[in-house]
Design an enzyme around this catalytic site. Structure first.
Site, PDB file in Angstrom:
ATOM      1  N   ARG A  91      64.638   6.360  17.688  1.00 31.29           N
ATOM      2  CA  ARG A  91      64.457   6.719  19.206  1.00 31.29           C
ATOM      3  C   ARG A  91      63.019   6.317  19.551  1.00 31.29           C
ATOM      4  O   ARG A  91      62.071   7.120  19.462  1.00 31.29           O
ATOM      5  CB  ARG A  91      64.683   8.091  19.480  1.00 31.29           C
ATOM      6  CG  ARG A  91      65.999   8.511  19.175  1.00 31.29           C
ATOM      7  CD  ARG A  91      66.562   9.563  20.048  1.00 31.29           C
ATOM      8  NE  ARG A  91      66.797   9.533  21.290  1.00 31.29           N
ATOM      9  CZ  ARG A  91      67.072  10.471  22.136  1.00 31.29           C
ATOM     10  NH1 ARG A  91      66.759  11.644  21.699  1.00 31.29           N
ATOM     11  NH2 ARG A  91      67.150  10.004  23.403  1.00 31.29           N
ATOM     12  N   GLN A 189      71.437  19.673  27.126  1.00 29.04           N
ATOM     13  CA  GLN A 189      70.426  20.519  26.357  1.00 29.04           C
ATOM     14  C   GLN A 189      69.647  21.654  27.178  1.00 29.04           C
ATOM     15  O   GLN A 189      69.473  22.706  26.154  1.00 29.04           O
ATOM     16  CB  GLN A 189      69.433  19.528  25.923  1.00 29.04           C
ATOM     17  CG  GLN A 189      69.626  18.288  25.138  1.00 29.04           C
ATOM     18  CD  GLN A 189      69.961  17.097  25.812  1.00 29.04           C
ATOM     19  OE1 GLN A 189      70.526  17.295  26.945  1.00 29.04           O
ATOM     20  NE2 GLN A 189      69.194  16.065  25.308  1.00 29.04           N
ATOM     21  N   ASP A 234      57.714  12.927  27.087  1.00 30.52           N
ATOM     22  CA  ASP A 234      57.926  12.235  25.917  1.00 30.52           C
ATOM     23  C   ASP A 234      57.104  11.175  25.874  1.00 30.52           C
ATOM     24  O   ASP A 234      56.488  11.021  24.600  1.00 30.52           O
ATOM     25  CB  ASP A 234      59.162  11.461  25.933  1.00 30.52           C
ATOM     26  CG  ASP A 234      60.654  12.335  25.643  1.00 30.52           C
ATOM     27  OD1 ASP A 234      60.831  12.700  24.215  1.00 30.52           O
ATOM     28  OD2 ASP A 234      61.110  13.079  26.376  1.00 30.52           O
ATOM     29  N   ASN A 244      59.833  10.657  30.724  1.00 26.55           N
ATOM     30  CA  ASN A 244      60.669  11.932  30.220  1.00 26.55           C
ATOM     31  C   ASN A 244      62.210  11.811  30.504  1.00 26.55           C
ATOM     32  O   ASN A 244      62.594  10.764  31.113  1.00 26.55           O
ATOM     33  CB  ASN A 244      60.098  13.402  30.812  1.00 26.55           C
ATOM     34  CG  ASN A 244      60.553  14.502  30.089  1.00 26.55           C
ATOM     35  OD1 ASN A 244      60.298  14.646  28.995  1.00 26.55           O
ATOM     36  ND2 ASN A 244      61.241  15.455  30.932  1.00 26.55           N
ATOM     37  N   LYS A 245      63.049  12.877  29.965  1.00 21.63           N
ATOM     38  CA  LYS A 245      64.247  12.805  30.058  1.00 21.63           C
ATOM     39  C   LYS A 245      64.819  12.573  31.518  1.00 21.63           C
ATOM     40  O   LYS A 245      64.395  12.846  32.427  1.00 21.63           O
ATOM     41  CB  LYS A 245      64.958  14.135  29.717  1.00 21.63           C
ATOM     42  CG  LYS A 245      66.503  14.537  29.951  1.00 21.63           C
ATOM     43  CD  LYS A 245      67.153  13.857  28.997  1.00 21.63           C
ATOM     44  CE  LYS A 245      68.675  13.763  29.367  1.00 21.63           C
ATOM     45  NZ  LYS A 245      69.479  13.109  28.433  1.00 21.63           N
TER      46      LYS A 245
END
Length: 346
Positions: A91, A189, A234, A244-245
């Protein structure tokens, strides 16, 4: 107390046991990865996310080194480097595994045997995990200084060790918060991991759909005022972009529009990424958004989806970036690597 998800990667004699976060908390199932390559597959297939790939990556490096005991040192070094590449590529947007692999490979450059390599890898990965956990606690301490007692905090996706650090450090400081949690499509999540962990800590989080975040932050919300938007990052670039997400960008824009401070947490900005164009944004198979937790939710007539796993929030929509060396304005986050900055917060 220690939340279940804080102990979700375990190295055993057989391999690495990884708690399958795709089905947690409905079921507690463990995936056994016997090689570093299998660990990389588990990371890519979303068995673990957020801090999980970092812990799993360290365990994968240990597996690689252990399997090379008895080999020639050159063979062991090559195997470790090859396995490190597999783990890094699993990833690519989050740089924690990449940086850990670099640190470990740097630590073994002078070894003279495969057995010595294995011993050094064991020690170095343990050191890196300790630093990560300590840094996460420091992020929590600094963030708790930014958010007053009793605040209503919105978070997006799963902050993992950062969230745990924030809750624990806020508690030590005598502060407690109300939590609003986005569900985080398509793997949910937020609904499964974040909300569950907050409930383990004794909170009663309010769950909202991803599309409700802007409405919840608006003055017309009947939920009550949102005092802060807090997420992990991230990756943070040297010019203050927050990766980020996916969904973080939209929430940050809404927060800016409604005067809600947005705090992004990251151990350190990535000195190899000057701007957002230097970061690979992972695009997952669009088919993943056609289903939720294994059940198809899109019409059978729909065949195409689009799923960038991360998005990029420009620094103008970010209030503060919290690092393990202090709190930075986005435009000044590059000063982290000067090593002397620490913004004081009251």
């Amino acid at each position: 107390m220690r939340p279940v998800l804080d102990d979700s990667v375990r190295l055993t004699g057989e391999g690495v046991l990884i708690l399958d976060r795709r089905v947690f908390p409905a079921r507690q199932e463990w995936v056994l990865a016997r090689t570093a390559g299998e660990v990389a597959v588990a990371i890519r297939e979303m068995v673990t996310q957020s801090s999980g790939p970092f812990y799993a990556g360290l365990a994968g490096l240990r597996l690689s080194a252990r399997a090379s005991r008895g080999d020639g040192v050159d063979t062991a070094l090559k195997t470790l480097a090859d396995d490190g590449e597999l783990l890094t590529a699993a990833r690519p947007t989050n740089n924690h595994v990449r940086d850990a692999v670099r640190e470990v490979l740097s630590a073994v450059t002078a070894v003279s045997s495969a057995d010595q390599l294995a011993d050094v890898v064991e020690a170095e990965t343990a050191r890196l995990e300790s630093l990560y956990r300590g840094g996460s606690a420091e992020l929590g301490r600094l963030t708790a200084q930014l958010i007053p007692d009793g605040a209503r905090v919105m978070t997006h996706c799963w902050m993992d060790a950062y969230l745990i650090g924030l809750v624990q450090e806020a508690s030590r400081a005598g502060r407690t918060y109300e939590w609003v949690v986005t569900e985080t499509r398509p793997y949910l999540q937020g609904a499964r991991l974040t909300a569950h962990t907050l409930a383990e800590f004794g909170f009663t989080p309010t769950l909202i759909t991803d599309g409700t975040a802007a409405a919840a932050m608006s003055p017309q919300s009947t939920l009550g005022p949102i005092d802060a938007l807090v997420t992990a990052a991230d990756r943070v670039t040297m010019d203050g972009h927050v990766i980020n997400k996916v969904g973080t960008l939209g929430h940050a824009v809404a927060a800016s529009a409604f005067g809600v401070p947005f705090y992004a947490l990251v151990l350190s900005p990535d000195r190899t990424a000057a701007t957002a164009s230097d970061v690979v944004i992972e695009e997952r198979d669009g088919a993943e958004v056609l289903s939720t937790l294994g059940s198809r939710t899109a019409s059978s007539l729909v065949e195409r989806g689009y799923y960038p796993a991360f998005d990029v929030t420009p620094p103008r929509f970010v209030g503060k970036i919290v690092t393990d060396r202090g709190v930075f304005e986005p435009a000044r986050v590059g000063e982290y690597h000067l090593g002397s900055h620490r913004e004081q917060n009251s």
